[in-house]
Design a protein around this motif. Structure first.
Motif, mmCIF file in Angstrom:
data_model
loop_
_atom_site.group_PDB
_atom_site.id
_atom_site.type_symbol
_atom_site.label_atom_id
_atom_site.label_comp_id
_atom_site.label_asym_id
_atom_site.label_seq_id
_atom_site.Cartn_x
_atom_site.Cartn_y
_atom_site.Cartn_z
ATOM 1 N N ILE A 170 0.803 -1.229 0.000
ATOM 2 C CA ILE A 170 0.000 0.000 0.000
ATOM 3 C C ILE A 170 0.835 1.279 0.000
ATOM 4 C CG2 ILE A 170 -1.707 1.326 1.321
ATOM 5 C CD1 ILE A 170 -3.062 -1.288 2.044
ATOM 6 N N PRO A 171 1.949 1.362 0.754
ATOM 7 C CA PRO A 171 2.750 2.599 0.704
ATOM 8 C C PRO A 171 3.269 2.938 -0.698
ATOM 9 C CG PRO A 171 3.385 1.276 2.592
ATOM 10 C CD PRO A 171 2.468 0.427 1.764
ATOM 11 N N LEU A 172 3.383 1.933 -1.563
ATOM 12 C CA LEU A 172 3.910 2.171 -2.908
ATOM 13 C C LEU A 172 2.944 2.971 -3.780
ATOM 14 C CD1 LEU A 172 5.520 -1.297 -3.755
ATOM 15 C CD2 LEU A 172 6.546 0.667 -2.607
ATOM 16 N N PHE A 173 1.692 3.122 -3.334
ATOM 17 C CA PHE A 173 0.702 3.878 -4.104
ATOM 18 C C PHE A 173 0.793 5.384 -3.848
ATOM 19 C CE2 PHE A 173 -2.272 -0.051 -3.741
ATOM 20 C CZ PHE A 173 -1.456 -0.737 -4.635
ATOM 21 N N TYR A 174 1.737 5.782 -3.011
ATOM 22 C CA TYR A 174 1.823 7.183 -2.593
ATOM 23 C C TYR A 174 1.902 8.144 -3.783
ATOM 24 C CZ TYR A 174 4.094 11.472 -0.970
ATOM 25 O OH TYR A 174 4.424 12.779 -0.761
ATOM 26 N N LYS A 175 2.794 7.884 -4.730
ATOM 27 C CA LYS A 175 2.977 8.822 -5.844
ATOM 28 C C LYS A 175 1.860 8.728 -6.871
ATOM 29 C CE LYS A 175 7.916 9.724 -5.558
ATOM 30 N NZ LYS A 175 9.206 9.730 -6.262
ATOM 31 N N VAL A 214 16.149 -11.362 15.475
ATOM 32 C CA VAL A 214 16.005 -11.066 14.043
ATOM 33 C C VAL A 214 14.538 -10.859 13.680
ATOM 34 C CG1 VAL A 214 16.372 -11.940 11.712
ATOM 35 C CG2 VAL A 214 18.108 -12.316 13.464
ATOM 36 N N GLY A 215 13.655 -11.697 14.256
ATOM 37 C CA GLY A 215 12.230 -11.594 13.959
ATOM 38 C C GLY A 215 11.624 -10.273 14.373
ATOM 39 N N LYS A 216 12.191 -9.629 15.395
ATOM 40 C CA LYS A 216 11.689 -8.329 15.837
ATOM 41 C C LYS A 216 12.225 -7.195 14.976
ATOM 42 C CE LYS A 216 11.140 -9.745 20.678
ATOM 43 N NZ LYS A 216 11.636 -9.566 22.060
ATOM 44 N N ILE A 217 13.428 -7.380 14.418
ATOM 45 C CA ILE A 217 14.071 -6.320 13.637
ATOM 46 C C ILE A 217 13.610 -6.318 12.184
ATOM 47 C CG2 ILE A 217 16.304 -5.489 12.763
ATOM 48 C CD1 ILE A 217 17.575 -6.578 15.329
ATOM 49 N N THR A 218 13.428 -7.516 11.615
ATOM 50 C CA THR A 218 13.111 -7.641 10.181
ATOM 51 C C THR A 218 11.912 -6.808 9.728
ATOM 52 O OG1 THR A 218 14.093 -9.858 10.127
ATOM 53 C CG2 THR A 218 12.605 -9.267 8.331
ATOM 54 N N PRO A 219 10.779 -6.805 10.467
ATOM 55 C CA PRO A 219 9.643 -5.983 10.012
ATOM 56 C C PRO A 219 9.995 -4.504 9.843
ATOM 57 C CG PRO A 219 8.928 -7.511 11.706
ATOM 58 C CD PRO A 219 10.427 -7.608 11.651
ATOM 59 N N PHE A 220 10.841 -3.968 10.722
ATOM 60 C CA PHE A 220 11.228 -2.556 10.612
ATOM 61 C C PHE A 220 12.110 -2.316 9.384
ATOM 62 C CE2 PHE A 220 10.266 -3.135 15.134
ATOM 63 C CZ PHE A 220 9.382 -2.079 15.335
ATOM 64 N N ILE A 241 11.908 -4.064 6.582
ATOM 65 C CA ILE A 241 11.003 -4.137 5.426
ATOM 66 C C ILE A 241 10.177 -2.862 5.297
ATOM 67 C CG2 ILE A 241 9.029 -5.355 4.445
ATOM 68 C CD1 ILE A 241 11.680 -6.834 4.194
ATOM 69 N N ILE A 242 9.680 -2.335 6.426
ATOM 70 C CA ILE A 242 8.920 -1.082 6.391
ATOM 71 C C ILE A 242 9.785 0.053 5.863
ATOM 72 C CG2 ILE A 242 7.825 0.683 7.840
ATOM 73 C CD1 ILE A 242 6.863 -1.643 9.641
ATOM 74 N N SER A 243 11.047 0.067 6.258
ATOM 75 C CA SER A 243 11.974 1.104 5.780
ATOM 76 C C SER A 243 12.218 0.980 4.283
ATOM 77 C CB SER A 243 13.305 1.003 6.536
ATOM 78 O OG SER A 243 13.115 1.191 7.922
ATOM 79 N N ILE A 244 12.373 -0.258 3.809
ATOM 80 C CA ILE A 244 12.567 -0.481 2.370
ATOM 81 C C ILE A 244 11.329 -0.042 1.594
ATOM 82 C CG2 ILE A 244 12.885 -2.244 0.583
ATOM 83 C CD1 ILE A 244 14.576 -3.823 2.612
ATOM 84 N N ALA A 245 10.142 -0.368 2.120
ATOM 85 C CA ALA A 245 8.886 0.023 1.469
ATOM 86 C C ALA A 245 8.770 1.548 1.391
ATOM 87 C CB ALA A 245 7.698 -0.561 2.219
ATOM 88 N N ALA A 246 9.110 2.211 2.482
ATOM 89 C CA ALA A 246 9.052 3.678 2.504
ATOM 90 C C ALA A 246 10.037 4.276 1.510
ATOM 91 C CB ALA A 246 9.347 4.189 3.919
ATOM 92 N N LEU A 247 11.234 3.705 1.445
ATOM 93 C CA LEU A 247 12.265 4.208 0.530
ATOM 94 C C LEU A 247 11.833 4.040 -0.922
ATOM 95 C CD1 LEU A 247 15.142 5.395 0.391
ATOM 96 C CD2 LEU A 247 16.008 3.037 0.258
ATOM 97 N N ILE A 248 11.327 2.850 -1.263
ATOM 98 C CA ILE A 248 10.878 2.592 -2.635
ATOM 99 C C ILE A 248 9.720 3.505 -3.007
ATOM 100 C CG2 ILE A 248 9.815 0.879 -4.162
ATOM 101 C CD1 ILE A 248 11.408 -1.273 -2.743
ATOM 102 N N SER A 249 8.829 3.747 -2.057
ATOM 103 C CA SER A 249 7.662 4.597 -2.345
ATOM 104 C C SER A 249 8.059 6.045 -2.583
ATOM 105 C CB SER A 249 6.656 4.520 -1.193
ATOM 106 O OG SER A 249 7.192 5.118 -0.025
ATOM 107 N N LEU A 250 9.185 6.473 -2.033
ATOM 108 C CA LEU A 250 9.614 7.869 -2.153
ATOM 109 C C LEU A 250 10.538 8.115 -3.345
ATOM 110 C CD1 LEU A 250 10.271 8.736 1.615
ATOM 111 C CD2 LEU A 250 8.374 9.540 0.186
ATOM 112 N N CYS A 279 12.537 -8.514 -1.717
ATOM 113 C CA CYS A 279 13.320 -8.093 -0.548
ATOM 114 C C CYS A 279 12.770 -8.729 0.721
ATOM 115 C CB CYS A 279 13.307 -6.572 -0.407
ATOM 116 S SG CYS A 279 14.344 -5.697 -1.595
ATOM 117 N N TYR A 280 11.452 -8.740 0.822
ATOM 118 C CA TYR A 280 10.812 -9.332 2.002
ATOM 119 C C TYR A 280 11.157 -10.811 2.132
ATOM 120 C CZ TYR A 280 7.102 -11.108 5.024
ATOM 121 O OH TYR A 280 6.414 -11.750 6.020
#
Length: 441
Positions: free
Chosen positions: A243-248, A319-325, A327-336, A356-357
Protein backbone atom coordinates in the motif's frame (compact mmCIF):
# COMPACT_ATOMS: atom_id res chain seq x y z
CA UNK A 1 6.95 -26.82 -32.78
CA UNK A 2 3.93 -27.94 -34.78
CA UNK A 3 0.46 -28.11 -33.25
CA UNK A 4 0.68 -31.90 -33.33
CA UNK A 5 3.89 -31.85 -31.29
CA UNK A 6 2.41 -29.29 -28.90
CA UNK A 7 -0.62 -31.52 -28.29
CA UNK A 8 1.73 -34.41 -27.62
CA UNK A 9 3.59 -32.32 -25.04
CA UNK A 10 0.26 -31.46 -23.37
CA UNK A 11 -0.68 -35.16 -23.29
CA UNK A 12 2.67 -36.09 -21.72
CA UNK A 13 2.19 -33.26 -19.22
CA UNK A 14 -1.22 -34.64 -18.32
CA UNK A 15 0.34 -38.06 -17.63
CA UNK A 16 3.10 -36.48 -15.52
CA UNK A 17 0.56 -34.42 -13.54
CA UNK A 18 -1.49 -37.56 -12.90
CA UNK A 19 1.54 -39.47 -11.65
CA UNK A 20 2.60 -36.49 -9.55
CA UNK A 21 -0.84 -36.09 -7.99
CA UNK A 22 -1.77 -39.71 -7.32
CA UNK A 23 1.47 -41.71 -6.97
CA UNK A 24 4.03 -39.33 -5.44
CA UNK A 25 4.79 -38.66 -1.77
CA UNK A 26 6.77 -35.62 -0.68
CA UNK A 27 9.21 -37.90 1.15
CA UNK A 28 10.29 -39.26 -2.24
CA UNK A 29 12.22 -36.19 -3.38
CA UNK A 30 13.73 -37.97 -6.39
CA UNK A 31 10.25 -38.59 -7.80
CA UNK A 32 9.06 -35.09 -6.89
CA UNK A 33 12.05 -33.48 -8.58
CA UNK A 34 11.90 -35.74 -11.67
CA UNK A 35 8.20 -35.18 -12.41
CA UNK A 36 8.47 -31.47 -11.66
CA UNK A 37 11.45 -31.11 -13.99
CA UNK A 38 9.58 -32.91 -16.78
CA UNK A 39 6.57 -30.65 -16.27
CA UNK A 40 8.71 -27.52 -16.23
CA UNK A 41 10.48 -28.50 -19.46
CA UNK A 42 7.08 -29.15 -21.06
CA UNK A 43 5.89 -25.73 -19.85
CA UNK A 44 8.90 -24.00 -21.42
CA UNK A 45 8.39 -25.86 -24.70
CA UNK A 46 4.71 -24.91 -24.84
CA UNK A 47 5.33 -21.26 -23.97
CA UNK A 48 8.42 -20.64 -26.04
CA UNK A 49 8.05 -22.91 -29.07
CA UNK A 50 4.40 -23.89 -29.40
CA UNK A 51 2.35 -22.36 -32.20
CA UNK A 52 -0.87 -23.08 -30.33
CA UNK A 53 -2.82 -19.93 -29.61
CA UNK A 54 -2.89 -18.38 -26.14
CA UNK A 55 -6.56 -19.34 -25.95
CA UNK A 56 -5.87 -23.04 -26.46
CA UNK A 57 -2.98 -23.04 -23.98
CA UNK A 58 -5.30 -21.43 -21.42
CA UNK A 59 -7.86 -24.19 -22.03
CA UNK A 60 -5.12 -26.79 -21.55
CA UNK A 61 -4.13 -25.07 -18.29
CA UNK A 62 -7.69 -25.44 -16.97
CA UNK A 63 -7.89 -29.10 -18.04
CA UNK A 64 -4.53 -29.88 -16.43
CA UNK A 65 -5.80 -28.40 -13.16
CA UNK A 66 -8.84 -30.69 -13.27
CA UNK A 67 -6.51 -33.71 -13.16
CA UNK A 68 -5.95 -32.93 -9.47
CA UNK A 69 -9.68 -32.84 -8.68
CA UNK A 70 -9.86 -36.12 -6.75
CA UNK A 71 -6.31 -36.08 -5.33
CA UNK A 72 -5.47 -35.53 -1.68
CA UNK A 73 -2.67 -32.90 -1.51
CA UNK A 74 0.66 -34.66 -1.27
CA UNK A 75 3.20 -31.87 -0.68
CA UNK A 76 1.49 -29.97 2.14
CA UNK A 77 -0.68 -30.83 5.12
CA UNK A 78 -2.02 -27.29 5.67
CA UNK A 79 -5.35 -28.22 4.09
CA UNK A 80 -6.22 -30.29 7.17
CA UNK A 81 -6.15 -27.08 9.22
CA UNK A 82 -8.24 -25.33 6.55
CA UNK A 83 -10.90 -28.04 6.82
CA UNK A 84 -10.73 -27.92 10.63
CA UNK A 85 -11.29 -24.15 10.75
CA UNK A 86 -14.11 -24.31 8.21
CA UNK A 87 -15.95 -27.07 10.05
CA UNK A 88 -15.48 -25.23 13.34
CA UNK A 89 -17.25 -22.17 11.87
CA UNK A 90 -20.01 -24.34 10.38
CA UNK A 91 -20.63 -25.69 13.89
CA UNK A 92 -20.77 -22.24 15.43
CA UNK A 93 -17.28 -22.43 16.94
CA UNK A 94 -14.89 -19.49 16.70
CA UNK A 95 -11.66 -20.92 15.16
CA UNK A 96 -9.59 -18.07 16.65
CA UNK A 97 -10.38 -19.27 20.17
CA UNK A 98 -9.65 -23.01 20.04
CA UNK A 99 -6.60 -25.23 19.65
CA UNK A 100 -7.11 -28.44 17.65
CA UNK A 101 -4.79 -30.35 19.98
CA UNK A 102 -7.06 -29.56 22.95
CA UNK A 103 -10.35 -30.11 21.14
CA UNK A 104 -9.96 -33.07 18.75
CA UNK A 105 -13.57 -34.23 19.14
CA UNK A 106 -15.38 -30.94 18.62
CA UNK A 107 -15.91 -31.44 14.90
CA UNK A 108 -16.49 -34.25 12.42
CA UNK A 109 -13.27 -36.19 11.63
CA UNK A 110 -11.54 -33.98 14.23
CA UNK A 111 -8.97 -36.54 15.35
CA UNK A 112 -8.10 -37.45 11.75
CA UNK A 113 -7.75 -33.76 10.84
CA UNK A 114 -5.53 -33.06 13.87
CA UNK A 115 -3.26 -35.99 13.01
CA UNK A 116 -3.12 -34.80 9.41
CA UNK A 117 -2.17 -31.20 10.22
CA UNK A 118 0.48 -32.30 12.72
CA UNK A 119 1.17 -31.25 16.28
CA UNK A 120 3.06 -28.09 15.29
CA UNK A 121 0.09 -26.74 13.30
CA UNK A 122 -2.49 -27.97 15.79
CA UNK A 123 -0.76 -26.49 18.82
CA UNK A 124 -1.17 -22.82 17.87
CA UNK A 125 -4.17 -20.62 17.15
CA UNK A 126 -5.19 -20.11 13.56
CA UNK A 127 -3.43 -17.29 11.71
CA UNK A 128 -5.74 -17.11 8.69
CA UNK A 129 -7.71 -13.85 8.23
CA UNK A 130 -11.55 -13.84 8.19
CA UNK A 131 -12.29 -13.96 4.45
CA UNK A 132 -9.96 -16.94 4.22
CA UNK A 133 -11.97 -18.51 7.06
CA UNK A 134 -15.20 -17.95 5.15
CA UNK A 135 -13.61 -19.67 2.16
CA UNK A 136 -12.71 -22.63 4.40
CA UNK A 137 -16.37 -22.80 5.46
CA UNK A 138 -17.70 -23.41 1.94
CA UNK A 139 -16.67 -27.13 1.88
CA UNK A 140 -18.09 -27.60 5.40
CA UNK A 141 -21.48 -26.26 4.26
CA UNK A 142 -21.52 -28.79 1.42
CA UNK A 143 -20.42 -31.72 3.58
CA UNK A 144 -19.19 -32.04 7.15
CA UNK A 145 -17.98 -35.62 6.73
CA UNK A 146 -14.98 -37.06 4.95
CA UNK A 147 -11.89 -35.37 3.60
CA UNK A 148 -12.15 -35.90 -0.16
CA UNK A 149 -15.35 -33.90 -0.72
CA UNK A 150 -13.83 -30.98 1.19
CA UNK A 151 -10.67 -31.03 -0.92
CA UNK A 152 -12.74 -31.19 -4.13
CA UNK A 153 -14.75 -28.11 -3.08
CA UNK A 154 -11.60 -26.17 -2.11
CA UNK A 155 -9.95 -27.14 -5.36
CA UNK A 156 -12.87 -25.97 -7.48
CA UNK A 157 -12.86 -22.67 -5.57
CA UNK A 158 -9.16 -22.19 -6.25
CA UNK A 159 -9.50 -23.10 -9.95
CA UNK A 160 -12.17 -20.40 -10.24
CA UNK A 161 -9.79 -18.02 -8.45
CA UNK A 162 -7.06 -18.78 -11.00
CA UNK A 163 -9.50 -18.06 -13.84
CA UNK A 164 -10.40 -14.72 -12.24
CA UNK A 165 -6.70 -13.85 -11.90
CA UNK A 166 -6.27 -14.86 -15.55
CA UNK A 167 -9.16 -12.62 -16.65
CA UNK A 168 -7.89 -9.51 -14.88
CA UNK A 169 -4.28 -10.34 -15.71
CA UNK A 170 -5.15 -10.26 -19.40
CA UNK A 171 -6.92 -6.93 -18.94
CA UNK A 172 -3.87 -5.46 -17.18
CA UNK A 173 -1.56 -6.69 -19.94
CA UNK A 174 -3.85 -5.09 -22.52
CA UNK A 175 -3.82 -1.83 -20.57
CA UNK A 176 -0.02 -1.86 -20.45
CA UNK A 177 0.23 -2.83 -24.12
CA UNK A 178 2.14 -6.02 -23.30
CA UNK A 179 1.60 -9.22 -25.28
CA UNK A 180 -1.17 -11.26 -23.65
CA UNK A 181 0.78 -14.49 -24.05
CA UNK A 182 2.88 -13.46 -21.04
CA UNK A 183 0.03 -14.44 -18.72
CA UNK A 184 0.93 -18.05 -19.56
CA UNK A 185 4.14 -17.64 -17.53
CA UNK A 186 1.76 -17.72 -14.58
CA UNK A 187 -1.28 -19.67 -15.74
CA UNK A 188 0.34 -22.80 -17.24
CA UNK A 189 3.38 -22.77 -14.97
CA UNK A 190 3.51 -26.18 -13.20
CA UNK A 191 4.47 -24.40 -9.98
CA UNK A 192 1.11 -22.59 -9.93
CA UNK A 193 -0.87 -25.66 -10.98
CA UNK A 194 0.76 -27.88 -8.34
CA UNK A 195 1.04 -25.46 -5.42
CA UNK A 196 -2.30 -23.65 -5.73
CA UNK A 197 -4.63 -26.20 -7.34
CA UNK A 198 -2.79 -29.33 -6.23
CA UNK A 199 -1.78 -28.38 -2.70
CA UNK A 200 -4.74 -26.08 -2.00
CA UNK A 201 -2.96 -22.87 -1.06
CA UNK A 202 -5.11 -19.76 -1.00
CA UNK A 203 -2.49 -17.46 -2.48
CA UNK A 204 -4.49 -18.11 -5.65
CA UNK A 205 -7.61 -16.51 -4.17
CA UNK A 206 -5.57 -13.61 -2.81
CA UNK A 207 -4.04 -13.02 -6.27
CA UNK A 208 -7.53 -13.09 -7.80
CA UNK A 209 -8.63 -10.20 -5.57
CA UNK A 210 -5.26 -8.50 -6.04
CA UNK A 211 -5.47 -8.64 -9.83
CA UNK A 212 -9.00 -7.20 -9.84
CA UNK A 213 -7.96 -4.47 -7.41
CA UNK A 214 -4.95 -3.47 -9.51
CA UNK A 215 -7.06 -3.36 -12.66
CA UNK A 216 -9.59 -0.99 -11.09
CA UNK A 217 -6.72 1.08 -9.69
CA UNK A 218 -5.50 1.50 -13.28
CA UNK A 219 -9.01 2.64 -14.18
CA UNK A 220 -8.91 5.19 -11.32
CA UNK A 221 -11.78 3.45 -9.50
CA UNK A 222 -9.94 3.85 -6.22
CA UNK A 223 -12.74 2.98 -3.81
CA UNK A 224 -13.61 -0.27 -5.57
CA UNK A 225 -9.90 -1.05 -5.79
CA UNK A 226 -9.47 -0.47 -2.05
CA UNK A 227 -12.38 -2.79 -1.18
CA UNK A 228 -10.95 -5.56 -3.39
CA UNK A 229 -7.49 -4.94 -1.91
CA UNK A 230 -9.03 -5.36 1.54
CA UNK A 231 -10.47 -8.69 0.43
CA UNK A 232 -6.98 -9.76 -0.71
CA UNK A 233 -5.57 -8.75 2.70
CA UNK A 234 -8.35 -10.74 4.38
CA UNK A 235 -7.11 -13.83 2.55
CA UNK A 236 -3.41 -13.24 3.21
CA UNK A 237 -1.95 -10.26 5.07
CA UNK A 238 0.98 -9.77 2.68
CA UNK A 239 -0.75 -7.22 0.34
CA UNK A 240 -0.62 -4.69 3.21
CA UNK A 241 3.06 -4.40 2.38
CA UNK A 242 2.37 -2.82 -1.02
CA UNK A 243 0.00 0.00 0.00
CA UNK A 244 2.75 2.60 0.70
CA UNK A 245 3.91 2.17 -2.91
CA UNK A 246 0.70 3.88 -4.10
CA UNK A 247 1.82 7.18 -2.59
CA UNK A 248 2.98 8.82 -5.84
CA UNK A 249 0.07 7.49 -7.89
CA UNK A 250 -2.67 8.50 -5.44
CA UNK A 251 -1.12 11.35 -3.49
CA UNK A 252 -1.14 11.53 0.31
CA UNK A 253 -4.85 12.34 0.78
CA UNK A 254 -6.15 9.63 -1.54
CA UNK A 255 -3.61 7.14 -0.14
CA UNK A 256 -4.89 7.76 3.40
CA UNK A 257 -8.48 7.25 2.20
CA UNK A 258 -7.42 4.09 0.35
CA UNK A 259 -5.61 2.67 3.38
CA UNK A 260 -8.47 3.61 5.71
CA UNK A 261 -10.95 1.79 3.48
CA UNK A 262 -8.75 -1.32 3.53
CA UNK A 263 -8.61 -1.23 7.34
CA UNK A 264 -12.35 -0.57 7.76
CA UNK A 265 -13.35 -3.44 5.45
CA UNK A 266 -11.01 -5.80 7.31
CA UNK A 267 -12.39 -4.66 10.66
CA UNK A 268 -15.93 -5.38 9.41
CA UNK A 269 -14.87 -8.85 8.23
CA UNK A 270 -13.46 -9.59 11.70
CA UNK A 271 -16.75 -8.63 13.44
CA UNK A 272 -18.31 -12.14 13.29
CA UNK A 273 -15.30 -13.44 15.23
CA UNK A 274 -14.94 -10.56 17.69
CA UNK A 275 -13.91 -11.64 21.18
CA UNK A 276 -11.64 -10.28 23.87
CA UNK A 277 -9.16 -13.09 23.20
CA UNK A 278 -9.20 -12.67 19.41
CA UNK A 279 -6.46 -10.05 19.14
CA UNK A 280 -4.22 -11.84 21.61
CA UNK A 281 -4.56 -15.24 19.93
CA UNK A 282 -4.26 -13.93 16.35
CA UNK A 283 -1.24 -11.73 17.15
CA UNK A 284 0.45 -14.53 19.09
CA UNK A 285 0.26 -16.76 16.00
CA UNK A 286 1.73 -13.99 13.81
CA UNK A 287 4.50 -13.37 16.37
CA UNK A 288 5.20 -17.10 16.56
CA UNK A 289 5.56 -17.18 12.77
CA UNK A 290 8.15 -14.37 12.71
CA UNK A 291 10.12 -15.39 15.78
CA UNK A 292 10.08 -19.19 15.86
CA UNK A 293 9.73 -20.74 12.43
CA UNK A 294 12.52 -21.35 9.91
CA UNK A 295 12.26 -22.77 6.40
CA UNK A 296 13.98 -22.22 3.07
CA UNK A 297 15.51 -18.89 4.10
CA UNK A 298 18.49 -17.17 2.45
CA UNK A 299 20.07 -14.14 4.14
CA UNK A 300 18.44 -15.12 7.42
CA UNK A 301 20.42 -18.38 7.50
CA UNK A 302 23.65 -16.43 7.08
CA UNK A 303 22.64 -14.07 9.89
CA UNK A 304 21.70 -17.08 12.03
CA UNK A 305 25.15 -18.59 11.59
CA UNK A 306 26.79 -15.28 12.51
CA UNK A 307 24.54 -15.24 15.58
CA UNK A 308 25.65 -18.72 16.60
CA UNK A 309 29.27 -17.61 16.21
CA UNK A 310 28.86 -14.42 18.24
CA UNK A 311 26.10 -15.25 20.72
CA UNK A 312 26.30 -19.02 20.84
CA UNK A 313 22.57 -19.53 20.29
CA UNK A 314 19.83 -19.10 17.68
CA UNK A 315 19.00 -15.37 17.45
CA UNK A 316 15.72 -15.82 15.53
CA UNK A 317 13.82 -13.99 18.29
CA UNK A 318 15.99 -10.90 17.85
CA UNK A 319 16.00 -11.07 14.04
CA UNK A 320 12.23 -11.59 13.96
CA UNK A 321 11.69 -8.33 15.84
CA UNK A 322 14.07 -6.32 13.64
CA UNK A 323 13.11 -7.64 10.18
CA UNK A 324 9.64 -5.98 10.01
CA UNK A 325 11.23 -2.56 10.61
CA UNK A 326 13.78 -3.19 7.86
CA UNK A 327 11.00 -4.14 5.43
CA UNK A 328 8.92 -1.08 6.39
CA UNK A 329 11.97 1.10 5.78
CA UNK A 330 12.57 -0.48 2.37
CA UNK A 331 8.89 0.02 1.47
CA UNK A 332 9.05 3.68 2.50
CA UNK A 333 12.27 4.21 0.53
CA UNK A 334 10.88 2.59 -2.64
CA UNK A 335 7.66 4.60 -2.35
CA UNK A 336 9.61 7.87 -2.15
CA UNK A 337 12.47 7.44 -4.64
CA UNK A 338 10.80 5.54 -7.49
CA UNK A 339 8.34 6.98 -10.04
CA UNK A 340 5.50 4.72 -8.97
CA UNK A 341 2.93 7.01 -10.58
CA UNK A 342 3.89 5.13 -13.77
CA UNK A 343 2.13 1.77 -13.68
CA UNK A 344 4.93 -0.28 -15.21
CA UNK A 345 7.38 1.10 -12.64
CA UNK A 346 4.84 0.45 -9.87
CA UNK A 347 4.73 -3.25 -10.81
CA UNK A 348 8.53 -3.42 -10.74
CA UNK A 349 8.56 -1.72 -7.34
CA UNK A 350 6.05 -4.22 -5.99
CA UNK A 351 8.15 -7.07 -7.35
CA UNK A 352 11.36 -5.73 -5.82
CA UNK A 353 9.68 -5.13 -2.46
CA UNK A 354 8.19 -8.61 -2.14
CA UNK A 355 11.50 -10.17 -3.20
CA UNK A 356 13.32 -8.09 -0.55
CA UNK A 357 10.81 -9.33 2.00
CA UNK A 358 11.32 -12.99 1.09
CA UNK A 359 15.11 -12.64 0.89
CA UNK A 360 15.13 -11.39 4.50
CA UNK A 361 12.41 -13.73 5.80
CA UNK A 362 13.08 -16.73 8.02
CA UNK A 363 10.27 -18.68 6.31
CA UNK A 364 9.78 -18.92 2.54
CA UNK A 365 7.35 -21.70 1.78
CA UNK A 366 7.22 -22.68 -1.92
CA UNK A 367 3.70 -21.32 -2.51
CA UNK A 368 4.82 -17.83 -1.42
CA UNK A 369 6.57 -17.41 -4.78
CA UNK A 370 3.16 -17.18 -6.50
CA UNK A 371 3.03 -13.43 -5.71
CA UNK A 372 6.37 -12.38 -7.27
CA UNK A 373 5.68 -14.72 -10.19
CA UNK A 374 2.34 -13.02 -10.90
CA UNK A 375 3.80 -9.53 -10.55
CA UNK A 376 6.71 -10.38 -12.85
CA UNK A 377 4.28 -10.99 -15.73
CA UNK A 378 3.78 -7.22 -15.92
CA UNK A 379 7.49 -6.35 -15.78
CA UNK A 380 10.55 -7.09 -17.89
CA UNK A 381 11.99 -9.36 -15.18
CA UNK A 382 11.71 -13.12 -15.47
CA UNK A 383 13.89 -14.35 -12.61
CA UNK A 384 10.72 -15.30 -10.64
CA UNK A 385 10.00 -17.84 -13.40
CA UNK A 386 13.41 -19.37 -12.67
CA UNK A 387 12.60 -19.26 -8.96
CA UNK A 388 9.35 -21.11 -9.63
CA UNK A 389 11.55 -24.01 -10.74
CA UNK A 390 14.38 -23.86 -8.17
CA UNK A 391 11.88 -23.60 -5.31
CA UNK A 392 11.32 -27.35 -5.71
CA UNK A 393 14.71 -27.87 -4.03
CA UNK A 394 13.09 -26.85 -0.73
CA UNK A 395 11.08 -30.08 -0.71
CA UNK A 396 14.29 -32.01 -0.09
CA UNK A 397 13.63 -31.19 3.59
CA UNK A 398 10.88 -33.84 3.65
CA UNK A 399 13.02 -36.78 2.56
CA UNK A 400 12.43 -38.28 5.98
CA UNK A 401 9.76 -37.65 8.60
CA UNK A 402 12.26 -36.02 10.96
CA UNK A 403 12.43 -32.98 8.63
CA UNK A 404 15.92 -31.70 7.92
CA UNK A 405 16.75 -29.12 5.29
CA UNK A 406 19.50 -29.74 2.79
CA UNK A 407 21.21 -26.35 3.04
CA UNK A 408 23.35 -27.05 -0.03
CA UNK A 409 20.20 -27.32 -2.13
CA UNK A 410 18.77 -24.20 -0.46
CA UNK A 411 22.00 -22.42 -1.37
CA UNK A 412 21.74 -23.70 -4.96
CA UNK A 413 18.11 -22.53 -5.19
CA UNK A 414 18.98 -18.95 -4.29
CA UNK A 415 22.30 -18.89 -6.14
CA UNK A 416 20.63 -19.70 -9.46
CA UNK A 417 17.91 -17.08 -8.88
CA UNK A 418 20.40 -14.38 -7.88
CA UNK A 419 22.59 -15.09 -10.91
CA UNK A 420 19.61 -14.73 -13.26
CA UNK A 421 18.51 -11.58 -11.46
CA UNK A 422 21.97 -10.00 -11.80
CA UNK A 423 22.08 -10.94 -15.50
CA UNK A 424 18.70 -9.26 -16.04
CA UNK A 425 19.85 -6.13 -14.22
CA UNK A 426 23.00 -5.96 -16.36
CA UNK A 427 20.99 -6.46 -19.55
CA UNK A 428 18.73 -3.56 -18.64
CA UNK A 429 20.27 -0.83 -20.76
CA UNK A 430 17.26 1.42 -21.28
CA UNK A 431 16.49 3.98 -18.54
CA UNK A 432 12.80 3.61 -19.27
CA UNK A 433 10.91 0.73 -17.67
CA UNK A 434 8.18 0.91 -20.24
CA UNK A 435 9.99 -1.29 -22.73
CA UNK A 436 9.53 -4.96 -22.10
CA UNK A 437 11.91 -7.70 -23.03
CA UNK A 438 10.17 -9.83 -25.64
CA UNK A 439 12.14 -12.97 -24.78
CA UNK A 440 9.69 -15.53 -23.46
CA UNK A 441 12.01 -16.68 -20.69
Amino acid sequence: MTNKHALLVILLSAIAYYLFAYTTARTDFNKVFTYYSILFIAFVLLYKYSKLSTKWLIVSGILLRLIFLFAIPNLSDDFYRFIWDGRAIANGINPYLILPQNNPNLISNGIELYKGMGSMNGSHFTCYPPLNQFAFTIPAIISENGILISTIMMRLTLIISDIIALYFGLKILEHLNIEKRKILLYFINPFIIIELTGNLHYEGMMIAFLSASIYYLLKNKNHLSAILWAFAVSIKLIPLLFIPLFYKKLGLKKLLIYGTLVLIVNAILFLPFIDKELIQNFSSSIELYFQNFEFNASIYYIVREIGFWIKGYNIIGIVGKITPFIIISIAALISLIRKNNKIDILFTSMLFLIVCYYILASVVHPWYIAIPLFLSVFTKYKFPVIWSFTIIFSYSAYVNHNYKENLWLVFLEYLIVIIFFIIEIIQTTSPSETKHNKLPL
